[in-house]
Design a protein around this motif. Structure first.
Motif, short mmCIF file in Angstrom:
data_model
loop_
_atom_site.label_atom_id
_atom_site.label_comp_id
_atom_site.label_asym_id
_atom_site.label_seq_id
_atom_site.Cartn_x
_atom_site.Cartn_y
_atom_site.Cartn_z
N ALA A 24 27.19 6.30 32.53
CA ALA A 24 28.34 5.43 32.27
C ALA A 24 29.12 5.21 33.58
N TYR A 68 31.11 8.35 25.72
CA TYR A 68 30.38 9.01 26.79
C TYR A 68 30.84 10.45 26.94
N LEU A 89 32.84 2.41 23.75
CA LEU A 89 31.85 3.13 24.54
C LEU A 89 32.13 4.63 24.42
N THR A 134 23.94 0.10 26.53
CA THR A 134 24.62 0.59 25.32
C THR A 134 24.11 -0.17 24.09
N ASP A 178 28.65 -1.31 31.41
CA ASP A 178 28.65 -0.10 30.59
C ASP A 178 27.98 1.06 31.33
#
Length: 288
Positions: free
Chosen positions: A224, A202, A200, A138, A231
């Motif tokens: 992910a 996704y 995060l 990430t 991550d």
């Protein structure tokens, strides 16, 4: 009377030491240097019309290359490792991107390649010890987005945000030989604190099939995970196949080589228990 040869010899000596200093920053066997020369000649014949097509073609040129773990963990200090004989999922993506940027910018020298490789692999493009490597993917995406080399399009695809501590390296120090150094370990703890400030984003696994037409061949994919402290667990390159579906071009640890997933990406991910979805980064053409 001054001896002109003295000046010439001193200049040559300085150039020699400068070259040695640069060489000490790069780990590359004669075999890998030869493989580079062969590959760049072959790839120049297959360059795509755009960066995404080029990435797809370059990625496929590595099909069958053995999967090898920890190819960057070489020696006692961090160097720019060039290894075409064995790739893990991240070094596969990095090598493909470096070659593709070279080709699109009509460059062919080994120095061009190592410049791109260092740029994409290290924070702000600067190799400055083990902690400067972009270990968490990430951060790899975010930092390369700042460099103008990729664009994270996950949110545009309908991605959702997740707050999650990213601290796997800090909590599993024994798995990383370079973290035996207290200086490296403390520096990585600082890196993890910085990463933790970002959410995060996704694309959930059950949304991928309906969005796969918006993902282009050559896009970089990160898988992910729900694993605590991590991550992503895997990376690869998006590639549309004749079946009309999106597949994953990647260095597979399971099958031990670079391959294209037999199943479409959406179906492939359903077999990975810890997978929660994907992060999608679209490469951007930029000259260095």
């Amino acid at each position: 009377m001054k001896n002109p040869m003295v000046k010439i010899n001193i200049t040559a000596l300085l150039l020699f030491f400068a070259s040695m200093l640069n060489a000490q920053q790069i780990t590359c066997s004669p075999e890998d240097k030869s493989l580079f020369e062969t590959k760049i000649v072959d790839l120049e014949k297959t360059k795509g019309t755009n960066l995404g097509d080029t990435i797809s073609l370059v990625g496929q040129s590595f099909l069958g290359t053995p999967y090898v773990e920890k190819t960057l963990e070489v020696g006692d200090t961090e160097t720019l490792v060039v290894n075409f004989g064995g790739l893990d999922c991240t070094t596969f993506v990095e090598n493909v991107l470096a070659f593709s940027l070279m080709l699109q910018n009509q460059q062919r020298e080994f120095e061009n390649f190592t410049n791109y490789l260092e740029t994409v692999r290290y924070r702000n493009g600067d190799l400055n010890g083990y902690p400067s490597r972009l270990h968490y993917f990430t951060e790899w995406i975010r930092n390369n987005e700042k460099k103008g080399l990729v664009k994270d399009i996950t949110a545009e695809l309908g991605g959702v945000e997740l707050e999650k501590p990213i601290n796997f390296m800090g909590t599993h120090r024994n798995l990383y030989p370079f973290l035996a150094s207290d200086a490296n370990f403390e520096a990585m703890l600082v890196v993890e604190k910085e990463i933790a400030k970002e959410k995060l984003c996704y694309l959930p696994q059950d949304h991928i099939e309906s969005k796969e037409h918006l993902i282009k061949s050559g896009d970089i994919l990160a898988l992910a995970t729900s694993i605590k402290g991590l991550d992503v667990t895997h990376t690869g390159i998006a590639i549309h196949q004749p079946d009309g579906r999106l597949h994953l071009l990647h260095a597979s640890s399971k099958n031990g080589e670079v391959e294209i997933s037999e199943l479409p990406l959406a179906d492939y991910l359903k077999n990975i228990k810890s997978n929660i979805g994907i992060i999608v980064a679209r490469p951007v053409l930029k000259a260095l």
